[in-house]
Scaffold this motif. Structure first.
Motif, PDB file in Angstrom:
ATOM      1  N   THR A 113      -0.634  14.738  -3.644  1.00  0.00           N
ATOM      2  CA  THR A 113      -0.540  15.568  -2.447  1.00  0.00           C
ATOM      3  C   THR A 113       0.634  15.092  -1.615  1.00  0.00           C
ATOM      4  O   THR A 113       1.005  13.923  -1.653  1.00  0.00           O
ATOM      5  CB  THR A 113      -1.820  15.482  -1.600  1.00  0.00           C
ATOM      6  OG1 THR A 113      -2.067  14.103  -1.259  1.00  0.00           O
ATOM      7  CG2 THR A 113      -3.011  16.050  -2.355  1.00  0.00           C
ATOM      8  N   GLN A 114       1.198  15.996  -0.856  1.00  0.00           N
ATOM      9  CA  GLN A 114       2.296  15.634   0.034  1.00  0.00           C
ATOM     10  C   GLN A 114       1.758  14.834   1.213  1.00  0.00           C
ATOM     11  O   GLN A 114       0.646  15.083   1.690  1.00  0.00           O
ATOM     12  CB  GLN A 114       2.976  16.901   0.566  1.00  0.00           C
ATOM     13  CG  GLN A 114       3.765  17.660  -0.473  1.00  0.00           C
ATOM     14  CD  GLN A 114       5.086  16.976  -0.799  1.00  0.00           C
ATOM     15  OE1 GLN A 114       5.579  16.155  -0.039  1.00  0.00           O
ATOM     16  NE2 GLN A 114       5.651  17.313  -1.943  1.00  0.00           N
ATOM     17  N   PRO A 115       2.523  13.827   1.703  1.00  0.00           N
ATOM     18  CA  PRO A 115       2.105  13.126   2.916  1.00  0.00           C
ATOM     19  C   PRO A 115       2.059  14.081   4.093  1.00  0.00           C
ATOM     20  O   PRO A 115       2.916  14.951   4.233  1.00  0.00           O
ATOM     21  CB  PRO A 115       3.194  12.052   3.096  1.00  0.00           C
ATOM     22  CG  PRO A 115       4.362  12.543   2.309  1.00  0.00           C
ATOM     23  CD  PRO A 115       3.807  13.343   1.175  1.00  0.00           C
ATOM     24  N   PHE A 122      -1.220   8.048   2.742  1.00  0.00           N
ATOM     25  CA  PHE A 122      -0.528   8.520   1.537  1.00  0.00           C
ATOM     26  C   PHE A 122      -0.252   7.367   0.583  1.00  0.00           C
ATOM     27  O   PHE A 122      -0.459   7.477  -0.639  1.00  0.00           O
ATOM     28  CB  PHE A 122       0.780   9.201   1.942  1.00  0.00           C
ATOM     29  CG  PHE A 122       1.657   9.581   0.776  1.00  0.00           C
ATOM     30  CD1 PHE A 122       1.272  10.592  -0.088  1.00  0.00           C
ATOM     31  CD2 PHE A 122       2.858   8.934   0.565  1.00  0.00           C
ATOM     32  CE1 PHE A 122       2.086  10.948  -1.167  1.00  0.00           C
ATOM     33  CE2 PHE A 122       3.671   9.282  -0.502  1.00  0.00           C
ATOM     34  CZ  PHE A 122       3.281  10.287  -1.376  1.00  0.00           C
ATOM     35  N   ARG A 125      -3.521   6.158  -1.044  1.00  0.00           N
ATOM     36  CA  ARG A 125      -3.992   7.084  -2.069  1.00  0.00           C
ATOM     37  C   ARG A 125      -3.132   6.983  -3.327  1.00  0.00           C
ATOM     38  O   ARG A 125      -3.624   7.138  -4.445  1.00  0.00           O
ATOM     39  CB  ARG A 125      -3.996   8.512  -1.524  1.00  0.00           C
ATOM     40  CG  ARG A 125      -5.152   8.784  -0.571  1.00  0.00           C
ATOM     41  CD  ARG A 125      -5.265  10.240  -0.181  1.00  0.00           C
ATOM     42  NE  ARG A 125      -4.256  10.638   0.789  1.00  0.00           N
ATOM     43  CZ  ARG A 125      -3.219  11.421   0.526  1.00  0.00           C
ATOM     44  NH1 ARG A 125      -3.058  11.898  -0.699  1.00  0.00           N
ATOM     45  NH2 ARG A 125      -2.362  11.746   1.464  1.00  0.00           N
ATOM     46  N   THR A 126      -1.840   6.709  -3.154  1.00  0.00           N
ATOM     47  CA  THR A 126      -0.963   6.546  -4.307  1.00  0.00           C
ATOM     48  C   THR A 126      -1.341   5.301  -5.103  1.00  0.00           C
ATOM     49  O   THR A 126      -1.382   5.325  -6.343  1.00  0.00           O
ATOM     50  CB  THR A 126       0.505   6.463  -3.869  1.00  0.00           C
ATOM     51  OG1 THR A 126       0.864   7.664  -3.159  1.00  0.00           O
ATOM     52  CG2 THR A 126       1.429   6.295  -5.064  1.00  0.00           C
ATOM     53  N   CYS A 351       9.257  11.846  -1.739  1.00  0.00           N
ATOM     54  CA  CYS A 351       8.476  12.114  -0.521  1.00  0.00           C
ATOM     55  C   CYS A 351       8.971  11.310   0.672  1.00  0.00           C
ATOM     56  O   CYS A 351       8.926  11.778   1.814  1.00  0.00           O
ATOM     57  CB  CYS A 351       6.996  11.820  -0.766  1.00  0.00           C
ATOM     58  SG  CYS A 351       6.178  13.010  -1.852  1.00  0.00           S
TER      59      CYS A 351
END
Length: 353
Positions: A113-115, A122, A125-126, A351
């Motif tokens: 997902t995009q930050p 973010f 989660r990565t 990103c």
């Protein structure tokens, strides 16, 4: 019993240097050991061979490979296991074949997902996604880029003796730090935050420190108590800002590997991953601009993780971005792990650009 390993000083530097049968045997041993974590018997390799070959012939070949330093024998009645050097040749060969998207699980792309402004979330989660997708322990070391201009600085009381410092960049990133301070109420902190933000807005972290130092020198005789408070808090808050954030995925995934059934060994690895300075030193040595790196076993200088392998790639501009990767046993599924690490490093770099 001690491991029987070769003492050869003429180690091959490439799998292509091996005779075809030797290359086939060592690859079979590597692949089976990666899947089972158990010493590999000659009969098992004979069954996997593409051409008809006896277990006795395979056993003789495995003996030669042991003398060459590519296999070792835990004890006389056991099969063989690959050495670190065998894994190095295997990975080097694999790196020349694996493309950025080969073997990339479909679920990885769907999970990205995009930050949305919360950069910390973010990054966490990565790191979790790296762990889940590879089955290894994922980590992400994000350098705090001096080049990103600050939007504002805020001080928030979290206890009677401690403050949280929030450094918010114009791109929405937030870096938090805890500092000791017991004199100011929240109303004073809010007013000091406003003054300090007016002073450093638009500055990078380095520029903000320099501007604050200049203002302190220039206003040394100023009687305004609020400015003095803003200067005092700013000096402590900006100097306490670290240059990196370390995010580590689900540590429980290491427990799935028999190599980490030893609690002491597991603790050593986890301690290494929890220390930012230690991880920064590690990445400084093994991360190279625009290059995915795999460091195996004895190649790692940190003794607490020397029995592991690290697959890592840089994030963006190496001088600012940091890196991400995984750490796990030397016996990891490199053909599965490498494309995922490469893909996620490119995605996160895009990103944060």
């Amino acid at each position: 019993m001690t491991s029987k390993a070769a003492a050869s000083t003429n180690l091959p530097s490439d799998l292509a240097e091996l005779a075809p049968r030797m290359r086939e045997v060592v690859l079979h041993v590597l692949e089976e050991y990666i899947e089972s974590a158990l010493p590999v018997a000659s009969a098992s390799v004979a069954r996997r061979a593409k051409t008809s070959v006896s277990a006795a012939t395979v056993r003789a070949t495995m003996g030669e490979l042991t003398e060459m330093g590519l296999l070792s024998q835990p004890h006389s009645s056991a099969g063989r296991v690959p050495t670190d050097h065998a894994f190095r040749l295997y990975v080097d060969d694999l790196m020349s074949q694996v493309s950025a998207r080969s073997s990339l699980p479909a679920g990885v792309g769907r999970s990205l997902t995009q930050p949305t402004g919360d950069v910390d979330d973010f990054m966490r989660r990565t790191a979790d996604l790296l762990s889940q997708a590879t089955g290894q322990l994922g980590f992400l070391l994000s350098q705090v880029p001096d080049r990103l201009p600050l939007r504002h600085v805020h001080f928030l009381r979290v206890s009677s003796e401690r403050l949280m410092v929030l450094l918010v960049t114009q791109g929405g990133g937030v870096q938090t730090r805890i500092m000791d301070e017991s004199d100011s109420d929240q109303r004073t902190l809010d007013a000091a935050s406003t003054r300090l933000s007016e002073l450093v807005a638009g500055c990078t972290l380095a520029q903000a420190r320099a501007r604050l130092a200049s203002a302190i020198e220039r206003e040394r005789e100023r009687s305004d108590s609020l400015w003095r408070k803003a200067f005092s808090l700013g000096r402590a808050g900006l100097s306490s800002a670290l240059e990196a954030e370390l995010y580590v995925g689900d540590r429980n995934l290491l427990l799935a590997h028999p190599e980490f059934s030893d609690v002491q060994r597991l603790r050593q690895v986890l301690c290494a991953l929890e220390e930012k300075e230690r991880m920064m030193r590690l990445l400084d040595k093994i991360v190279h601009a625009d290059v995915l790196s795999v460091v195996i076993g004895s190649e790692l200088e940190d003794p607490s993780i020397r029995g592991c392998a690290v697959v890592t790639a840089p994030l963006g501009d190496l001088s600012h971005g940091g890196g991400l990767g995984v750490i796990g046993p030397v016996r990891m599924r490199y053909a599965h792990v490498i494309p995922i690490v490469r893909y996620l490093s490119e995605y996160v770099s895009h990103c944060i650009a």
